[in-house]
Write a protein that holds these residues in place. Structure first.
Motif, PDB file in Angstrom:
ATOM      1  N   SER A  29       0.853  -1.193   0.000  1.00  0.00           N
ATOM      2  CA  SER A  29       0.000   0.000   0.000  1.00  0.00           C
ATOM      3  C   SER A  29       0.890   1.245   0.000  1.00  0.00           C
ATOM      4  CB  SER A  29      -0.896   0.024   1.235  1.00  0.00           C
ATOM      5  OG  SER A  29      -1.456   1.312   1.407  1.00  0.00           O
ATOM      6  N   TRP A  32       0.306   3.530   3.037  1.00  0.00           N
ATOM      7  CA  TRP A  32       0.903   2.988   4.266  1.00  0.00           C
ATOM      8  C   TRP A  32       2.400   3.266   4.279  1.00  0.00           C
ATOM      9  CZ3 TRP A  32       4.553  -0.850   5.166  1.00  0.00           C
ATOM     10  CH2 TRP A  32       4.625  -1.338   6.473  1.00  0.00           C
ATOM     11  N   ALA A  55      -0.995   3.282  11.004  1.00  0.00           N
ATOM     12  CA  ALA A  55      -1.116   3.612   9.581  1.00  0.00           C
ATOM     13  C   ALA A  55      -2.048   2.621   8.885  1.00  0.00           C
ATOM     14  CB  ALA A  55       0.252   3.625   8.915  1.00  0.00           C
ATOM     15  N   LEU A  56      -1.958   1.345   9.246  1.00  0.00           N
ATOM     16  CA  LEU A  56      -2.842   0.339   8.661  1.00  0.00           C
ATOM     17  C   LEU A  56      -4.292   0.617   9.049  1.00  0.00           C
ATOM     18  CD1 LEU A  56      -3.043  -2.273   6.993  1.00  0.00           C
ATOM     19  CD2 LEU A  56      -2.811  -3.523   9.150  1.00  0.00           C
ATOM     20  N   LEU A  59      -6.029   3.172   6.854  1.00  0.00           N
ATOM     21  CA  LEU A  59      -6.231   2.923   5.430  1.00  0.00           C
ATOM     22  C   LEU A  59      -7.697   2.701   5.095  1.00  0.00           C
ATOM     23  CD1 LEU A  59      -3.298   0.486   4.535  1.00  0.00           C
ATOM     24  CD2 LEU A  59      -3.377   2.984   4.323  1.00  0.00           C
ATOM     25  N   ASN A 152       2.706  -7.476   8.289  1.00  0.00           N
ATOM     26  CA  ASN A 152       3.477  -6.229   8.248  1.00  0.00           C
ATOM     27  C   ASN A 152       4.468  -6.169   9.403  1.00  0.00           C
ATOM     28  OD1 ASN A 152       1.964  -5.501   6.033  1.00  0.00           O
ATOM     29  ND2 ASN A 152       0.798  -3.911   7.080  1.00  0.00           N
TER      30      ASN A 152
END
Length: 162
Positions: A29, A32, A55-56, A59, A152
């Motif tokens: 992403s 991200w 950050a995830l 989204l 991640n």
């Protein structure tokens, strides 16, 4: 793109574009990757992982779809980090059953079956897939996001390992 362990100091000192490229190898992403790169420097790995989770969470669904696009189907011949993460998947029979499960999953949910596969056997991944087919779409989207966060975190931890 493969990721080398560059350490936290190395990651913090990368030019912005190089940091984003390293992050895109962890999660595809762009939004991200930009958010994580822009928030540098990180004082420790925990602060980096916390920023990655935040950050995830921020989204939207299109950004999540971009993240999913960077992952092969479970059981397909993978390369790079995914090959290592899916190393427990072996045998043509298991791969065939995973392919069948992947088709059913994608038909129901409209996206690939994503699971943190590291350390798991093909049979275990197949059992998880079958159980998740019982989820409703809203629940499954949340579960998929949780799995993406695990992947991640795993990849980021490997990236900033000393």
């Amino acid at each position: 793109m493969t990721r080398e362990a560059i350490g936290l100091a190395g990651f913090n000192s990368l030019p912005a574009d190089a940091a984003e490229q390293a992050l895109l190898a962890c999660c595809s992403s762009p939004r991200w990757a930009r958010a994580i790169a822009a928030a540098r420097p990180y004082v420790n790995a925990v602060s980096l992982l916390d920023a990655a989770d935040a950050a995830l969470d921020a989204l939207d669904e299109a950004d999540i779809d971009a993240a999913l696009a960077g992952h092969p189907r479970i059981g397909e011949r993978a390369t790079g980090a995914a090959a290592h993460e899916q190393s427990g998947v072996s045998g043509d029979d298991v791969r065939a059953r995973l392919a069948e499960g992947n088709r059913a999953y994608e038909e129901k949910f409209g996206h690939i079956y994503l699971v943190c596969a590291a350390g798991r056997s093909g049979e275990e991944l197949l059992a998880v897939l079958r159980a998740r087919l019982d989820n409703d779409p809203t629940t499954e989207r949340r579960v998929m996001r949780d799995e993406l966060a695990k992947i991640n975190r795993l990849r980021l931890t490997q990236l900033v390992a000393s």
